[in-house]
Design a protein around this motif. Structure first.
Motif, PDB file in Angstrom:
ATOM      1  N   GLY A  16      -8.631   0.186 -13.300  1.00 35.44           N
ATOM      2  CA  GLY A  16      -9.295  -0.245 -12.078  1.00 35.44           C
ATOM      3  C   GLY A  16      -9.003   0.689 -10.912  1.00 35.44           C
ATOM      4  O   GLY A  16      -8.080   1.513 -10.946  1.00 35.44           O
ATOM      5  N   ARG A  17      -9.810   0.546  -9.879  1.00 34.52           N
ATOM      6  CA  ARG A  17      -9.642   1.323  -8.652  1.00 34.52           C
ATOM      7  C   ARG A  17      -9.664   0.377  -7.466  1.00 34.52           C
ATOM      8  O   ARG A  17     -10.341  -0.645  -7.490  1.00 34.52           O
ATOM      9  N   ALA A  18      -8.962   0.744  -6.414  1.00 35.35           N
ATOM     10  CA  ALA A  18      -8.962  -0.018  -5.168  1.00 35.35           C
ATOM     11  C   ALA A  18      -9.073   0.973  -4.023  1.00 35.35           C
ATOM     12  O   ALA A  18      -8.314   1.953  -3.965  1.00 35.35           O
ATOM     13  N   ARG A  19     -10.013   0.716  -3.136  1.00 33.29           N
ATOM     14  CA  ARG A  19     -10.272   1.659  -2.056  1.00 33.29           C
ATOM     15  C   ARG A  19     -10.400   0.916  -0.738  1.00 33.29           C
ATOM     16  O   ARG A  19     -10.980  -0.165  -0.670  1.00 33.29           O
ATOM     17  N   LEU A  20      -9.861   1.496   0.309  1.00 34.84           N
ATOM     18  CA  LEU A  20      -9.938   0.895   1.628  1.00 34.84           C
ATOM     19  C   LEU A  20      -9.864   2.011   2.664  1.00 34.84           C
ATOM     20  O   LEU A  20      -9.171   3.020   2.465  1.00 34.84           O
ATOM     21  N   GLY A  21     -10.619   1.839   3.746  1.00 34.34           N
ATOM     22  CA  GLY A  21     -10.579   2.829   4.808  1.00 34.34           C
ATOM     23  C   GLY A  21      -9.195   2.909   5.450  1.00 34.34           C
ATOM     24  O   GLY A  21      -8.474   1.910   5.560  1.00 34.34           O
ATOM     25  N   ILE A  22      -8.814   4.099   5.884  1.00 38.38           N
ATOM     26  CA  ILE A  22      -7.507   4.299   6.518  1.00 38.38           C
ATOM     27  C   ILE A  22      -7.584   3.796   7.951  1.00 38.38           C
ATOM     28  O   ILE A  22      -8.389   4.287   8.748  1.00 38.38           O
ATOM     29  N   PRO A  23      -6.775   2.798   8.320  1.00 32.96           N
ATOM     30  CA  PRO A  23      -6.811   2.288   9.701  1.00 32.96           C
ATOM     31  C   PRO A  23      -6.417   3.366  10.699  1.00 32.96           C
ATOM     32  O   PRO A  23      -5.548   4.207  10.428  1.00 32.96           O
ATOM     33  N   GLY A  24      -7.049   3.337  11.859  1.00 33.73           N
ATOM     34  CA  GLY A  24      -6.708   4.306  12.891  1.00 33.73           C
ATOM     35  C   GLY A  24      -5.344   4.054  13.505  1.00 33.73           C
ATOM     36  O   GLY A  24      -4.693   4.987  13.988  1.00 33.73           O
ATOM     37  N   ASN A  25      -4.891   2.799  13.481  1.00 33.18           N
ATOM     38  CA  ASN A  25      -3.590   2.439  14.038  1.00 33.18           C
ATOM     39  C   ASN A  25      -2.539   2.475  12.932  1.00 33.18           C
ATOM     40  O   ASN A  25      -2.631   1.746  11.942  1.00 33.18           O
ATOM     41  N   ALA A  26      -1.536   3.316  13.106  1.00 35.09           N
ATOM     42  CA  ALA A  26      -0.506   3.457  12.069  1.00 35.09           C
ATOM     43  C   ALA A  26       0.301   2.183  11.884  1.00 35.09           C
ATOM     44  O   ALA A  26       0.936   2.007  10.828  1.00 35.09           O
ATOM     45  N   ASP A  27       0.296   1.289  12.865  1.00 37.51           N
ATOM     46  CA  ASP A  27       1.041   0.038  12.712  1.00 37.51           C
ATOM     47  C   ASP A  27       0.443  -0.845  11.619  1.00 37.51           C
ATOM     48  O   ASP A  27       1.124  -1.750  11.114  1.00 37.51           O
ATOM     49  N   ASP A  28      -0.815  -0.625  11.270  1.00 33.06           N
ATOM     50  CA  ASP A  28      -1.474  -1.430  10.240  1.00 33.06           C
ATOM     51  C   ASP A  28      -1.289  -0.862   8.837  1.00 33.06           C
ATOM     52  O   ASP A  28      -1.728  -1.488   7.865  1.00 33.06           O
ATOM     53  N   TRP A  29      -0.657   0.282   8.710  1.00 31.99           N
ATOM     54  CA  TRP A  29      -0.576   0.935   7.410  1.00 31.99           C
ATOM     55  C   TRP A  29       0.256   0.131   6.411  1.00 31.99           C
ATOM     56  O   TRP A  29      -0.075   0.089   5.221  1.00 31.99           O
ATOM     57  N   ALA A  30       1.317  -0.484   6.861  1.00 28.88           N
ATOM     58  CA  ALA A  30       2.181  -1.220   5.925  1.00 28.88           C
ATOM     59  C   ALA A  30       1.430  -2.390   5.288  1.00 28.88           C
ATOM     60  O   ALA A  30       1.492  -2.594   4.064  1.00 28.88           O
ATOM     61  N   SER A  31       0.715  -3.161   6.093  1.00 28.00           N
ATOM     62  CA  SER A  31      -0.026  -4.298   5.537  1.00 28.00           C
ATOM     63  C   SER A  31      -1.176  -3.834   4.647  1.00 28.00           C
ATOM     64  O   SER A  31      -1.465  -4.449   3.616  1.00 28.00           O
TER      65      SER A  31
END
Length: 459
Positions: A16-31
């Motif tokens: 399988g594959r999972a894809r999501l856009g990279i958030p502009g705010n680095a604070d959201d990267w962990a979630s």
């Protein structure tokens, strides 16, 4: 993007594959890293095949004045978060690559000979055996993700101010009606009727321009080429007025209305519907950016239902970017990434459409049915209150007459049904709440009329 790897009997394969856009705010990267990893691993586990390892791809073009190497360094913390999240689920990341501006870097390989500091150039497009086989099979390259996003991002032109003014004006009039229980259904009907009219307008304009030279998924997506897609989008923008777009955007914020609109996912409706959802996403300007979650999710759903997983993933990822808590987008995004068949969702929507059509037919028949007078002949149409009052003055019928008359009534009208009668002519109870009435026949008749009047008012 995360890609699962499986190793069965010494033969590796992609899962399988999972894809999501990279958030502009680095604070959201962990979630985001945690959400993406859990979706891929648990989805693979539900299908009975836990991945042995994972490969991570971080793809982003440089911003203005930024080099590709700087992109790689800026995204390095996100790569580490993805590796940590996968390790927490006991699935190692064997490779993490950053791809930017035609070059790629490895976050896992320390060797400068294998992975130089300036990155490794990617192969020229169209030169591989796979590219030759795809061309022979009739597959076409449809453009970059940036070009896909350009069809869905809000306007940043002078027209955006006019659209924002229209959204402000329409919201003042429409939002109170949506929040009111009595007028909410009327707003939903008006929104869907307007959407139908705009879709017919789009379809007629395409036929008049002689554009439909495509078939299959291309005909639905309208993305034969970048220039052709741009021309089609500009034509759709000209056909959609600011007030119409504002009314549709705000009307789709109602969940029931949005679900009804999701039924236009196949056949002749799919193409115009996808074009409409794209156009509405482009109109969610200024402070109305979160409102784009609804049209973006609908665009992703129609694209996925039509077989275009690339646009579906991009649109659904943008919907989650507009509103990370938008449940409809999250469910569709996970289902699309796990490779599920959209036919199961289509079957549910088809059934819902048939049920709604049946309910509307019954309601229309009930509203147009004429009352029956005491002698059994049809009388002139009257208001519900008049009909209830006339029933209060009528005497109970005999058992045979009541049975024959009940057989001619339409279904769904129990709230205004006349009490049945027993053989001695006294009214018989019809519901548990009427049982145990120990008063005389005349009192029972008056109570029965009062109960019917109350029931009519409740409905």
């Amino acid at each position: 993007m995360l890609a699962a790897l499986h190793d069965r009997d010494g033969r590796g394969r992609f899962g399988g594959r999972a894809r999501l856009g990279i958030p502009g705010n680095a604070d959201d990267w962990a979630s985001v890293a945690r959400q993406l990893t859990e979706g891929l691993v648990k989805g693979s586990e539900r299908r009975g095949a836990l991945p042995e390892s994972i490969v991570a791809f971080l793809c982003q073009d440089p911003k203005d004045g930024e080099s590709a190497r700087e992109v790689m360094e800026r995204l390095r913390p996100l790569a580490q978060l993805l590796r940590t999240a996968c390790g927490a689920l006991d699935v190692p990341v064997i490779e993490a690559l950053c791809i930017s501006d035609g070059r790629f870097w490895s976050y896992c390989c320390p060797s400068a000979q294998c992975c130089p500091a300036d990155g490794t150039p990617m192969g020229l497009p169209g030169t591989s055996v796979l590219a030759a086989a795809a061309t022979y099979a009739g597959l076409q390259i449809r453009g970059s993700l940036r070009e896909f996003r350009a069809r869905l991002i809000p306007w940043e032109t002078a027209a955006a101010l006019e659209q924002e003014s229209a959204l402000n004006a329409v919201s003042m009039a429409l939002i109170p009606r949506i929040l009111d229980d009595e007028s909410r259904t009327v707003v939903a009907t008006e929104t869907l009727d307007l959407a139908h009219r705009v879709m017919r307008r789009f379809a007629d304009s395409t036929s008049a321009a002689g554009a439909p030279g495509l078939s299959g998924v291309q005909a639905v997506s309208g993305a034969a080429s970048v220039s052709g897609a741009l021309s089609a989008d500009l034509r759709d923008d000209e056909l959609l007025c600011h007030d119409e777009a504002a009314t549709l955007i705000l009307g789709l914020q109602d969940r029931t209305t949005r679900d009804r609109a999701a039924e236009w996912m196949e056949g002749d409706e799919a193409g115009p519907a996808l074009r409409l959802w794209r156009a509405l996403a482009r109109r969610c300007v200024g402070p109305y950016g979160e409102h784009a979650a609804a049209p973006l999710t609908l665009a992703g759903w129609v694209a996925w239902s039509s077989g275009d997983e690339l646009e579906a993933r991009e649109a659904l990822a943008m919907a989650l970017g507009a509103d990370p808590g938008y449940l409809f987008a999250r469910l569709l995004h996970q289902a699309c990434n796990e490779g599920l068949d959209p036919e199961s969702i289509r079957r549910c929507l088809r059934k819902e459409r048939v049920d709604c059509a049946g309910a509307e037919t019954i309601a229309s028949s009930a509203s147009s049915a004429s009352p029956v007078d005491a002698g059994g002949a049809s009388g002139a149409a009257s208001t519900p209150s008049t009909r209830v009052a006339s029933r209060r003055r009528r005497k109970p019928r005999s058992t045979g007459s009541a049975a024959s008359h009940a057989g001619s009534r339409p279904s769904g009208t129990a709230g205004t049904r006349r009490p049945r009668s027993t053989a001695d002519g006294s009214p018989a109870p019809e519901a548990p709440t009427r049982a145990g009435d120990g008063t005389g026949g005349g009192t029972r008749s008056r109570r029965g009329a009062g109960r019917h009047g109350t029931k009519q008012g409740e409905t």
